[in-house]
Design an enzyme around this catalytic site. Structure first.
Site, PDB file in Angstrom:
ATOM      1  N   THR A  15       2.946 -10.930  -3.126  1.00  0.00           N
ATOM      2  CA  THR A  15       4.250 -10.638  -2.516  1.00  0.00           C
ATOM      3  C   THR A  15       4.141 -10.295  -1.044  1.00  0.00           C
ATOM      4  O   THR A  15       5.031 -10.628  -0.255  1.00  0.00           O
ATOM      5  CB  THR A  15       4.925  -9.475  -3.264  1.00  0.00           C
ATOM      6  OG1 THR A  15       5.090  -9.825  -4.638  1.00  0.00           O
ATOM      7  CG2 THR A  15       6.282  -9.143  -2.666  1.00  0.00           C
ATOM      8  N   SER A  56      -0.152 -13.384  -8.060  1.00  0.00           N
ATOM      9  CA  SER A  56      -1.290 -12.821  -8.788  1.00  0.00           C
ATOM     10  C   SER A  56      -1.117 -12.847 -10.300  1.00  0.00           C
ATOM     11  O   SER A  56      -2.080 -12.651 -11.037  1.00  0.00           O
ATOM     12  CB  SER A  56      -1.581 -11.388  -8.325  1.00  0.00           C
ATOM     13  OG  SER A  56      -0.639 -10.469  -8.819  1.00  0.00           O
ATOM     14  N   THR A  87       0.509  -7.641  -6.417  1.00  0.00           N
ATOM     15  CA  THR A  87       0.432  -6.359  -7.112  1.00  0.00           C
ATOM     16  C   THR A  87       0.324  -6.485  -8.632  1.00  0.00           C
ATOM     17  O   THR A  87      -0.161  -5.560  -9.284  1.00  0.00           O
ATOM     18  CB  THR A  87       1.655  -5.483  -6.782  1.00  0.00           C
ATOM     19  OG1 THR A  87       2.857  -6.153  -7.184  1.00  0.00           O
ATOM     20  CG2 THR A  87       1.707  -5.170  -5.294  1.00  0.00           C
ATOM     21  N   ASP A  88       0.769  -7.594  -9.215  1.00  0.00           N
ATOM     22  CA  ASP A  88       0.775  -7.693 -10.673  1.00  0.00           C
ATOM     23  C   ASP A  88      -0.609  -7.498 -11.277  1.00  0.00           C
ATOM     24  O   ASP A  88      -0.757  -6.849 -12.313  1.00  0.00           O
ATOM     25  CB  ASP A  88       1.350  -9.038 -11.124  1.00  0.00           C
ATOM     26  CG  ASP A  88       2.869  -9.071 -11.075  1.00  0.00           C
ATOM     27  OD1 ASP A  88       3.476  -8.000 -10.823  1.00  0.00           O
ATOM     28  OD2 ASP A  88       3.452 -10.150 -11.278  1.00  0.00           O
TER      29      ASP A  88
END
Length: 333
Positions: A15, A56, A87-88
């Site tokens: 992101t 991700s 971030t995932d």
């Protein structure tokens, strides 16, 4: 003239650098160069842009293999590494790098963002500033995660929110310190030098792109029966079991028999608590049948750490005793 620190930047996607498309946010290269320009007075950044950049949630074991090989090649030539990541699965990658990189003598800092760098009110500038500030910390020679003005040890870190800037936490080990532009590090993190015995040459533990690791979470009702059926037929060589509380589970006969059969054939079943600040331990009699069935007590291991550990275990052909030793070395048991 003071020599600039040279930082290798591994931009994987996520992101932090995304732009809007008709299908939604997608990875973009617009971030490259400009995002770190404000910090260029004392640091020189050399970018490596992965091709393709990924969201991700599309992370594969092959990505990890490629990144490990690249980092082992580049780290000796730099003062530190900055990994920009979605971030995932950021916490999964942070844990994997922390466990796989052996003989590390430079800081490896991972960060990302909840909102794209160019969006209004983005958390990306603060996260990047926090990550860059970590390179000024004396003695930092480990993998860490920088987010929302805080620095976390990689092991034990998890994503805790998709809504707030406070996107990450470490339930058992907390943060190493907090950073702000006005005050710097509060408190100043301190890092003990590694023991002489640990000063091995930099290398990565073997990681197989086809390592088969599975996760099951117990819930009241049908889940123990479903786990038993899976263990009887899965090609996975290792399983993370997210059990209740202190590592408790139903003592259902078919479930316990399936666990025993899986572990007796060399399968690794790592039992962890599904509670964020939980610890699998021999506390309750209810969990004794599962413990006696050959599971590995995961102690304070969270899902991300457990996943990284078992992926390396399967890749390296470890037995249960070796996994237990690693848990103890990581101060999880």
């Amino acid at each position: 003239m003071t020599r600039k620190q040279r930082i290798f930047v591994l931009y994987t996607g996520g992101t932090i650098g995304m732009s809007q498309s008709s299908q939604g946010l997608r990875p973009d290269v617009a971030l490259v160069g400009k995002a770190l320009q404000p910090f260029s007075d004392g640091l020189q950044f050399d970018w490596h842009v992965c091709t393709p950049l990924i969201d991700s949630s599309a992370l594969t074991l092959q990505n990890w293999c490629d990144w490990l090989a690249l980092l082992v090649e580049k780290i000796p030539h730099y003062d530190g590494v900055l990994v920009l990541h979605g971030t995932d699965t950021l916490a999964y990658s942070a844990n994997l790098l922390a466990l796989a990189l052996q003989g590390l003598d430079k800081p490896v800092v991972l960060t990302g963002a909840q909102w794209p760098f160019d969006s209004e009110g983005s958390d990306a500038p603060l996260n990047l500033a926090t990550a860059v500030a970590a390179f000024s910390l004396p003695g930092l020679r480990e993998v860490v995660l920088a987010f929302n003005g805080k620095l976390f040890p990689a092991v034990g870190s998890s994503k805790i929110s998709t809504e707030a800037a406070e996107g990450f936490g470490n339930a058992h080990f907390g943060s190493l310190g907090a950073w702000s532009a006005a005050q710097g590090w509060q408190p100043q993190p301190e890092f003990a030098p590694p023991p002489a015995a640990d000063k091995a040459a930099l290398h990565a533990l073997p990681l197989g792109s086809q390592a088969k690791v599975l996760c099951h979470t117990l819930i009241p009702g049908f889940s123990s029966e479903a786990v038993a059926a899976s263990l009887q037929h899965t090609p996975a060589r290792a399983v993370v079991l997210q059990s209740y509380g202190h590592g408790n589970a139903p003592a259902d006969g078919a479930f316990i028999e399936a666990v025993q059969a899986f572990t007796a054939c060399g399968g690794l079943l790592l039992n962890i608590s599904q509670v964020p600040q939980g610890r699998a331990a021999a506390v309750y009699a209810q969990g004794d049948a599962l413990r006696q069935a050959g599971v590995i007590n995961g102690g304070k291991a969270n899902l991300e750490t457990a996943t990284a550990l078992l992926t390396l275990a399967v890749s390296g052909g470890w037995n249960a005793s070796r996994v237990q030793q690693q848990l103890q070395a990581l101060k999880l048991c």
